[in-house]
Design a protein around this motif. Structure first.
Motif, PDB file in Angstrom:
ATOM      1  N   UNK A  11      52.211  50.747  34.786  1.00  0.00           N
ATOM      2  CA  UNK A  11      53.090  51.556  35.631  1.00  0.00           C
ATOM      3  C   UNK A  11      52.324  52.520  36.534  1.00  0.00           C
ATOM      4  N   UNK A  12      51.054  52.765  36.244  1.00  0.00           N
ATOM      5  CA  UNK A  12      50.233  53.691  37.032  1.00  0.00           C
ATOM      6  C   UNK A  12      48.889  53.028  37.296  1.00  0.00           C
ATOM      7  N   UNK A  13      48.411  53.090  38.548  1.00  0.00           N
ATOM      8  CA  UNK A  13      47.139  52.483  38.927  1.00  0.00           C
ATOM      9  C   UNK A  13      46.463  53.335  39.993  1.00  0.00           C
ATOM     10  N   UNK A  14      45.187  53.093  40.188  1.00  0.00           N
ATOM     11  CA  UNK A  14      44.492  53.648  41.349  1.00  0.00           C
ATOM     12  C   UNK A  14      44.662  52.687  42.525  1.00  0.00           C
ATOM     13  N   UNK A  15      44.401  53.188  43.716  1.00  0.00           N
ATOM     14  CA  UNK A  15      44.480  52.327  44.893  1.00  0.00           C
ATOM     15  C   UNK A  15      43.462  51.191  44.805  1.00  0.00           C
ATOM     16  N   UNK A  16      42.300  51.466  44.240  1.00  0.00           N
ATOM     17  CA  UNK A  16      41.287  50.419  44.094  1.00  0.00           C
ATOM     18  C   UNK A  16      41.752  49.326  43.147  1.00  0.00           C
ATOM     19  N   UNK A  17      42.403  49.712  42.046  1.00  0.00           N
ATOM     20  CA  UNK A  17      42.930  48.721  41.107  1.00  0.00           C
ATOM     21  C   UNK A  17      44.016  47.885  41.766  1.00  0.00           C
ATOM     22  N   UNK A  18      44.865  48.528  42.547  1.00  0.00           N
ATOM     23  CA  UNK A  18      45.907  47.795  43.266  1.00  0.00           C
ATOM     24  C   UNK A  18      45.279  46.765  44.201  1.00  0.00           C
ATOM     25  N   UNK A  19      44.254  47.189  44.947  1.00  0.00           N
ATOM     26  CA  UNK A  19      43.597  46.271  45.862  1.00  0.00           C
ATOM     27  C   UNK A  19      42.991  45.075  45.154  1.00  0.00           C
ATOM     28  N   UNK A  20      42.347  45.331  44.022  1.00  0.00           N
ATOM     29  CA  UNK A  20      41.718  44.245  43.269  1.00  0.00           C
ATOM     30  C   UNK A  20      42.772  43.266  42.752  1.00  0.00           C
ATOM     31  N   UNK A  21      43.858  43.799  42.199  1.00  0.00           N
ATOM     32  CA  UNK A  21      44.891  42.925  41.629  1.00  0.00           C
ATOM     33  C   UNK A  21      45.701  42.213  42.718  1.00  0.00           C
TER      34      UNK A  21
END
Length: 251
Positions: A26-36
């Motif tokens: 439910x919570x991520x960093x922008x970098x994690x979002x980009x990777x996924x």
């Protein structure tokens, strides 16, 4: 919408960003979002910033990102799922008060079982499903109801496989599943011990929008060896009530 160098539209990339969130993440960093989301880092950070600015995403005090309240607000405006939940909740509460386990409401969404509501007793047994959670159509009592009463082309796509085993007892043989679906349409109920978890039995019935169209499945999750007769009676009565209440909401 303009295409990216890869040929994707902006809309497709936004959907990819939003789909990186789920019930466990439910919570991520922008970098994690980009990777996924399989986006370049600069693109991901720019898109996240724009989505935060318009309220579809939110940042917390640690600059981590979550889905925004505006997204929830927009999703509920005129939503068929909202109408269905409003019609269903009083009847689900009655089932829940009498069965005292888990009571669930599910619909088909993009070829999967999507759970739109769940009520649970504090002492209820195991249940992995959650509101806004998904399971394959063949792998739960709710999904089996939706698959049995769904369009023929949907059944054929699912039966063509692959049929994922959610538990050791999930039916993954297409021929057996086809026979099960015929029986479900004949009997109007599913009793599925162990299809999701070995310690539980799912019991589900169809909820009809009209006589020839099933719009949802109503289910309970019982301990594996619990009697199912009372649950089936309660579910059928509740399903009829939901149909009437849903129809009464129409303008």
């Amino acid at each position: 919408m303009a295409n990216s160098p890869s040929g994707e539209t902006l809309t497709e990339r936004i959907v990819r960003v939003l789909e990186t969130f789920d019930t466990d993440r439910t919570v991520q960093t922008a970098s994690e979002i980009g990777r996924r989301a399989r986006l370049p880092s600069s693109t991901a950070h720019r898109m996240v910033a724009e989505l935060v600015e318009c309220g579809l995403l939110e940042r917390d005090e640690d600059q981590r990102v979550r889905l925004g309240m505006r997204l929830w607000e927009l999703a509920l405006r005129g939503s068929r799922a909202l109408r269905l939940r409003q019609a269903a909740l009083p009847f689900m509460e009655r089932v829940q008060a009498r069965v005292r386990e888990h009571t669930q409401l599910a619909v088909v969404e993009n070829g999967e079982t999507l759970f739109v509501e769940r009520l649970s007793h504090p002492k209820a047994g195991a249940n992995i499903t959650r509101v806004a959670g998904r399971l394959p159509l063949h792998a739960s009592s709710s999904g089996l109801v939706l698959l049995a009463y769904g369009p023929e082309d949907l059944r054929e796509r699912v039966l063509a496989g692959p049929l994922e085993a959610v538990s050791p007892e999930t039916v993954t043989d297409p021929a057996r599943l086809r026979r099960d679906l015929v029986r479900i349409r004949r009997e109007g109920v599913v009793v599925a011990p162990g299809s999701v978890e070995g310690v539980s039995t799912g019991v589900a019935v169809p909820v009809r929008e009209r006589p020839d169209h099933v719009m949802a499945a109503l289910s309970v999750v019982l301990p594996r060896d619990a009697p199912t007769g009372t649950a089936i009676e309660e579910l059928r009565a509740a399903a009829a009530g939901i149909t009437a209440a849903y129809g009464a909401q129409r303008p």
